[in-house]
Design a protein around this motif. Structure first.
Motif, PDB file in Angstrom:
ATOM      1  N   ALA A   9      44.879 -19.004  51.285  1.00  0.00           N
ATOM      2  CA  ALA A   9      43.838 -19.168  50.259  1.00  0.00           C
ATOM      3  C   ALA A   9      44.409 -19.751  48.978  1.00  0.00           C
ATOM      4  CB  ALA A   9      43.176 -17.816  49.968  1.00  0.00           C
ATOM      5  N   GLY A  10      45.723 -19.891  48.925  1.00  0.00           N
ATOM      6  CA  GLY A  10      46.374 -20.370  47.706  1.00  0.00           C
ATOM      7  C   GLY A  10      46.214 -21.872  47.520  1.00  0.00           C
ATOM      8  N   TYR A  11      46.821 -22.345  46.458  1.00  0.00           N
ATOM      9  CA  TYR A  11      46.667 -23.751  46.056  1.00  0.00           C
ATOM     10  C   TYR A  11      47.124 -24.709  47.173  1.00  0.00           C
ATOM     11  CZ  TYR A  11      47.741 -27.952  43.228  1.00  0.00           C
ATOM     12  OH  TYR A  11      47.847 -29.225  42.728  1.00  0.00           O
ATOM     13  N   ILE A  12      48.368 -24.613  47.570  1.00  0.00           N
ATOM     14  CA  ILE A  12      48.868 -25.566  48.572  1.00  0.00           C
ATOM     15  C   ILE A  12      48.366 -25.187  49.970  1.00  0.00           C
ATOM     16  CG2 ILE A  12      50.933 -26.712  49.479  1.00  0.00           C
ATOM     17  CD1 ILE A  12      52.364 -25.825  46.846  1.00  0.00           C
ATOM     18  N   GLY A  13      48.280 -23.872  50.226  1.00  0.00           N
ATOM     19  CA  GLY A  13      47.803 -23.413  51.537  1.00  0.00           C
ATOM     20  C   GLY A  13      46.386 -23.876  51.825  1.00  0.00           C
ATOM     21  N   SER A  14      45.515 -23.844  50.817  1.00  0.00           N
ATOM     22  CA  SER A  14      44.114 -24.246  51.066  1.00  0.00           C
ATOM     23  C   SER A  14      44.039 -25.748  51.368  1.00  0.00           C
ATOM     24  CB  SER A  14      43.224 -23.873  49.869  1.00  0.00           C
ATOM     25  OG  SER A  14      43.692 -24.476  48.682  1.00  0.00           O
ATOM     26  N   ILE A  34      46.362 -11.900  46.244  1.00  0.00           N
ATOM     27  CA  ILE A  34      47.044 -11.448  45.026  1.00  0.00           C
ATOM     28  C   ILE A  34      47.030 -12.550  43.959  1.00  0.00           C
ATOM     29  CG2 ILE A  34      49.413 -12.099  45.749  1.00  0.00           C
ATOM     30  CD1 ILE A  34      48.836  -8.791  44.186  1.00  0.00           C
ATOM     31  N   ASN A  35      47.002 -13.801  44.425  1.00  0.00           N
ATOM     32  CA  ASN A  35      46.936 -14.914  43.457  1.00  0.00           C
ATOM     33  C   ASN A  35      45.924 -15.966  43.915  1.00  0.00           C
ATOM     34  OD1 ASN A  35      47.837 -16.067  41.009  1.00  0.00           O
ATOM     35  ND2 ASN A  35      49.067 -17.548  42.148  1.00  0.00           N
ATOM     36  N   SER A  36      44.846 -15.510  44.522  1.00  0.00           N
ATOM     37  CA  SER A  36      43.837 -16.476  45.009  1.00  0.00           C
ATOM     38  C   SER A  36      42.503 -15.767  45.162  1.00  0.00           C
ATOM     39  CB  SER A  36      44.299 -17.092  46.331  1.00  0.00           C
ATOM     40  OG  SER A  36      44.618 -16.075  47.254  1.00  0.00           O
ATOM     41  N   HIS A  37      41.538 -16.481  45.719  1.00  0.00           N
ATOM     42  CA  HIS A  37      40.170 -15.979  45.732  1.00  0.00           C
ATOM     43  C   HIS A  37      39.534 -16.267  47.102  1.00  0.00           C
ATOM     44  CE1 HIS A  37      36.084 -15.361  44.329  1.00  0.00           C
ATOM     45  NE2 HIS A  37      36.599 -14.879  43.211  1.00  0.00           N
ATOM     46  N   PRO A  38      38.738 -15.330  47.612  1.00  0.00           N
ATOM     47  CA  PRO A  38      38.101 -15.543  48.921  1.00  0.00           C
ATOM     48  C   PRO A  38      37.239 -16.809  48.968  1.00  0.00           C
ATOM     49  CG  PRO A  38      37.693 -13.308  48.127  1.00  0.00           C
ATOM     50  CD  PRO A  38      38.434 -14.001  47.036  1.00  0.00           C
ATOM     51  N   GLU A  39      36.731 -17.196  47.814  1.00  0.00           N
ATOM     52  CA  GLU A  39      35.878 -18.385  47.764  1.00  0.00           C
ATOM     53  C   GLU A  39      36.601 -19.629  48.312  1.00  0.00           C
ATOM     54  OE1 GLU A  39      32.809 -18.889  47.266  1.00  0.00           O
ATOM     55  OE2 GLU A  39      32.651 -20.986  46.655  1.00  0.00           O
ATOM     56  N   ALA A  40      37.922 -19.653  48.171  1.00  0.00           N
ATOM     57  CA  ALA A  40      38.681 -20.811  48.676  1.00  0.00           C
ATOM     58  C   ALA A  40      38.488 -20.953  50.190  1.00  0.00           C
ATOM     59  CB  ALA A  40      40.165 -20.662  48.334  1.00  0.00           C
ATOM     60  N   ILE A  41      38.416 -19.833  50.877  1.00  0.00           N
ATOM     61  CA  ILE A  41      38.263 -19.864  52.347  1.00  0.00           C
ATOM     62  C   ILE A  41      36.901 -20.471  52.702  1.00  0.00           C
ATOM     63  CG2 ILE A  41      38.129 -18.392  54.422  1.00  0.00           C
ATOM     64  CD1 ILE A  41      40.971 -18.593  53.122  1.00  0.00           C
ATOM     65  N   THR A  42      35.854 -20.018  52.000  1.00  0.00           N
ATOM     66  CA  THR A  42      34.506 -20.548  52.226  1.00  0.00           C
ATOM     67  C   THR A  42      34.483 -22.059  51.998  1.00  0.00           C
ATOM     68  OG1 THR A  42      33.715 -18.488  51.296  1.00  0.00           O
ATOM     69  CG2 THR A  42      32.085 -20.238  51.535  1.00  0.00           C
ATOM     70  N   ALA A  81      52.924 -17.846  51.746  1.00  0.00           N
ATOM     71  CA  ALA A  81      52.692 -16.622  50.957  1.00  0.00           C
ATOM     72  C   ALA A  81      53.917 -16.258  50.136  1.00  0.00           C
ATOM     73  CB  ALA A  81      52.319 -15.466  51.878  1.00  0.00           C
ATOM     74  N   GLY A  82      53.678 -15.915  48.894  1.00  0.00           N
ATOM     75  CA  GLY A  82      54.767 -15.504  48.016  1.00  0.00           C
ATOM     76  C   GLY A  82      54.320 -15.589  46.579  1.00  0.00           C
ATOM     77  N   LEU A  83      55.160 -15.067  45.705  1.00  0.00           N
ATOM     78  CA  LEU A  83      54.883 -15.130  44.268  1.00  0.00           C
ATOM     79  C   LEU A  83      55.682 -16.289  43.692  1.00  0.00           C
ATOM     80  CD1 LEU A  83      55.156 -11.303  43.532  1.00  0.00           C
ATOM     81  CD2 LEU A  83      53.074 -12.657  43.978  1.00  0.00           C
ATOM     82  N   LYS A  84      55.109 -16.951  42.652  1.00  0.00           N
ATOM     83  CA  LYS A  84      55.732 -18.219  42.237  1.00  0.00           C
ATOM     84  C   LYS A  84      55.903 -18.416  40.740  1.00  0.00           C
ATOM     85  CE  LYS A  84      51.432 -20.794  41.905  1.00  0.00           C
ATOM     86  NZ  LYS A  84      50.719 -22.030  42.043  1.00  0.00           N
ATOM     87  N   ALA A  85      55.643 -17.403  39.932  1.00  0.00           N
ATOM     88  CA  ALA A  85      55.733 -17.624  38.478  1.00  0.00           C
ATOM     89  C   ALA A  85      57.167 -17.360  37.985  1.00  0.00           C
ATOM     90  CB  ALA A  85      54.744 -16.732  37.745  1.00  0.00           C
ATOM     91  N   VAL A  86      57.810 -18.436  37.541  1.00  0.00           N
ATOM     92  CA  VAL A  86      59.220 -18.352  37.156  1.00  0.00           C
ATOM     93  C   VAL A  86      59.439 -17.302  36.062  1.00  0.00           C
ATOM     94  CG1 VAL A  86      61.105 -19.647  36.084  1.00  0.00           C
ATOM     95  CG2 VAL A  86      59.678 -20.730  37.832  1.00  0.00           C
ATOM     96  N   GLY A  87      58.630 -17.366  34.996  1.00  0.00           N
ATOM     97  CA  GLY A  87      58.793 -16.447  33.858  1.00  0.00           C
ATOM     98  C   GLY A  87      58.615 -14.998  34.291  1.00  0.00           C
ATOM     99  N   GLU A  88      57.581 -14.747  35.091  1.00  0.00           N
ATOM    100  CA  GLU A  88      57.332 -13.378  35.561  1.00  0.00           C
ATOM    101  C   GLU A  88      58.505 -12.882  36.414  1.00  0.00           C
ATOM    102  OE1 GLU A  88      53.487 -11.129  37.415  1.00  0.00           O
ATOM    103  OE2 GLU A  88      54.445 -12.572  38.749  1.00  0.00           O
ATOM    104  N   ASN A 191      44.071 -22.768  40.742  1.00  0.00           N
ATOM    105  CA  ASN A 191      43.229 -21.784  40.073  1.00  0.00           C
ATOM    106  C   ASN A 191      44.104 -20.753  39.372  1.00  0.00           C
ATOM    107  OD1 ASN A 191      40.845 -20.321  39.544  1.00  0.00           O
ATOM    108  ND2 ASN A 191      41.080 -19.112  41.416  1.00  0.00           N
ATOM    109  N   PRO A 192      44.797 -21.168  38.288  1.00  0.00           N
ATOM    110  CA  PRO A 192      45.759 -20.235  37.696  1.00  0.00           C
ATOM    111  C   PRO A 192      45.077 -19.039  37.047  1.00  0.00           C
ATOM    112  CG  PRO A 192      45.633 -22.276  36.409  1.00  0.00           C
ATOM    113  CD  PRO A 192      44.717 -22.440  37.569  1.00  0.00           C
ATOM    114  N   ASN A 193      45.757 -17.899  37.117  1.00  0.00           N
ATOM    115  CA  ASN A 193      45.285 -16.683  36.462  1.00  0.00           C
ATOM    116  C   ASN A 193      45.692 -16.724  35.005  1.00  0.00           C
ATOM    117  OD1 ASN A 193      43.951 -14.952  38.184  1.00  0.00           O
ATOM    118  ND2 ASN A 193      45.852 -14.313  39.191  1.00  0.00           N
TER     119      ASN A 193
END
Ligand code: NAD
Ligand code: WQD
Length: 344
Positions: A9-14, A34-42, A81-88, A191-193
């Motif tokens: 559901a993520g940016y590149i995955g979708s 965790i970093n995406s939205h079900p709407e992407a699947i639809t 799948a994974g987390l990708k924010a460098v600063g975090e 779709n950044p948070n």
């Protein structure tokens, strides 16, 4: 036989799911949102007019993952799948090592148990750290400078060890440069948070008026205009690279590493000007201090992917800006919750 997509559901995955469905692949997709939205699947189904199986699950949940492999004949996996924010990742290293490294271990163990040995992995140009020279080739020295990058480096090593341990493994490690843009339909995109960390989503939110001005991090780099240079690649080109990588692992055992970039560098100011030209909107900006950890110049030598995968990036900076803008205009709040609730 199906392809399992993690982080679908993520940016590149979708975007990759759209390309795979359009190429006729059967897809099973998983994501914990965790970093995406079900709407992407639809919307993937809407764009392609094709359906696929989706499970909301955490890749760290070995039992849930096992059930997916038990229910479907999975031929190969693309692991986004994974987390990708460098600063975090600097603030919360344990969260990053736990999620990124353990989820990959869990996935590979489950694959092995079910006799699935083909995987495409999302790595990053961040593993090169500060490159000794550009364009960067795959055999350049590795040295990520933050915990996020080190998770990618560790996973690459784990995958290399797997390939050495058992000739049935067939692995493609893709090092993405700077993915930008959106599907040309304007229905799926990044779709950044909260406030975006990355340049193009930030510019795009300034253009639409959500943010007041862009801070340009550093104007004293040894580059044409003093600002940082990166290899921005359209996400649809990147998505198509995954199909090529899949085709490759279907016929080649062992492990291969590929840079996916355009091979061209663009400065921050060039990106701003291009975005202004495409949108007709002015992007107010201020030249500020360098961002800690940033490097001056980074762009790919993508000739290995060109040679061995018969892949190259086709879309130019104009398409990157146009498609980002179409997505931003049509979805000012991304896949907002309200929108999702109204539709369901
Ligand atoms: P993204 O955050 O949009 O997508 C990742 C997806 O994985 C999200 O949908 C998230 O909900 C899901 N996810 C995270 N942890 C999960 C878990 N434990 N179980 C199930 N789902 C989980 O990021 P993206 O930009 O699409 O990136 C995809 C991959 O590519 C990531 O591995 C990222 O590190 C890598 N990458 C991204 C970039 C970039 O700039 N976007 C560059 C290089 C590499
Ligand atoms: C690009 C340029 C900034 C924001 C990151 C990750 C990397 C990979 C891709 C996952 C730089 C400048 C940015 C802003 C700015 N992701 N900038 N003002 O840092 O090259 O790469 O995303 O793997 O790991 O580190 O991308 O988009 O953040 O920055 O001036 O508000 O834009 O200094 O020169 P980066 P970015």
């Amino acid at each position: 036989m199906a392809i399992l997509i993690t982080g679908g559901a993520g940016y590149i995955g979708s975007h990759t799911t759209v390309e795979l469905l359009e190429a006729g692949y059967e897809i099973v997709s998983v994501d914990n949102f965790i970093n995406s939205h079900p709407e992407a699947i639809t919307r993937i189904e809407e764009i392609t007019n094709k359906s696929f199986t989706f499970y909301e699950l955490d890749v760290l949940d070995a039992e849930a993952l096992n059930n997916v492999f038990a229910a479907h004949r999975i031929d190969a996996v693309i692991h986004f799948a994974g987390l990708k924010a460098v600063g975090e990742s600097v603030q919360l290293p344990l969260k990053y090592y736990h999620t990124n490294v353990l989820s990959t271990l869990c996935l590979c163990e489950t694959m092995e148990r079910h006799g699935v040995f083909k995987i495409v992995f999302s790595s990053s140009a961040t593993v090169y750290g500060a490159p000794e020279s550009v364009p960067i080739k795959e055999d350049a020295s590795i040295g990520a400078t933050n915990p996020y990058g080190r998770t990618k480096q560790m996973i690459e090593e784990i995958l290399q060890d797997l390939a050495l341990s058992d000739p049935r493994w067939s692995i493609s490690i893709l090092r993405y440069f700077n993915p930008v843009g959106a599907h040309q339909s304007g229905r799926i995109g990044e779709n950044p948070n909260g406030i975006p960390n990355n340049l193009v989503p930030y510019i795009s939110q300034v253009a639409i008026g959500k943010l007041k001005q862009l801070n340009v991090f550093g104007s004293d780099y040894p580059t044409i205009d003093g600002t940082g240079i990166r290899d921005y690649i359209h996400v649809v080109d990147l998505a198509k690279g995954h199909i090529k990588a899949l085709e490759r692992i279907m016929n080649h055992a062992g492990v291969d590493v590929y840079n996916l970039g355009t091979g061209k560098g663009l400065s921050v100011l060039e990106m701003i000007t291009s975005f202004e030209d495409v949108t007709g909107r002015r992007i107010p900006y201020a030249l500020t201090e360098r961002r800690p950890g940033d490097i001056a110049v980074c762009y790919a030598d993508a000739s290995k992917a060109n040679r061995e995968l018969q892949w190259s990036a086709k879309k130019d900076i104009w398409e990157m800006c146009e498609d980002t803008w179409r997505w931003q205009l049509a979805n000012p709040s991304g896949y907002s919750k309200e929108e999702w609730e109204q539709a369901n």
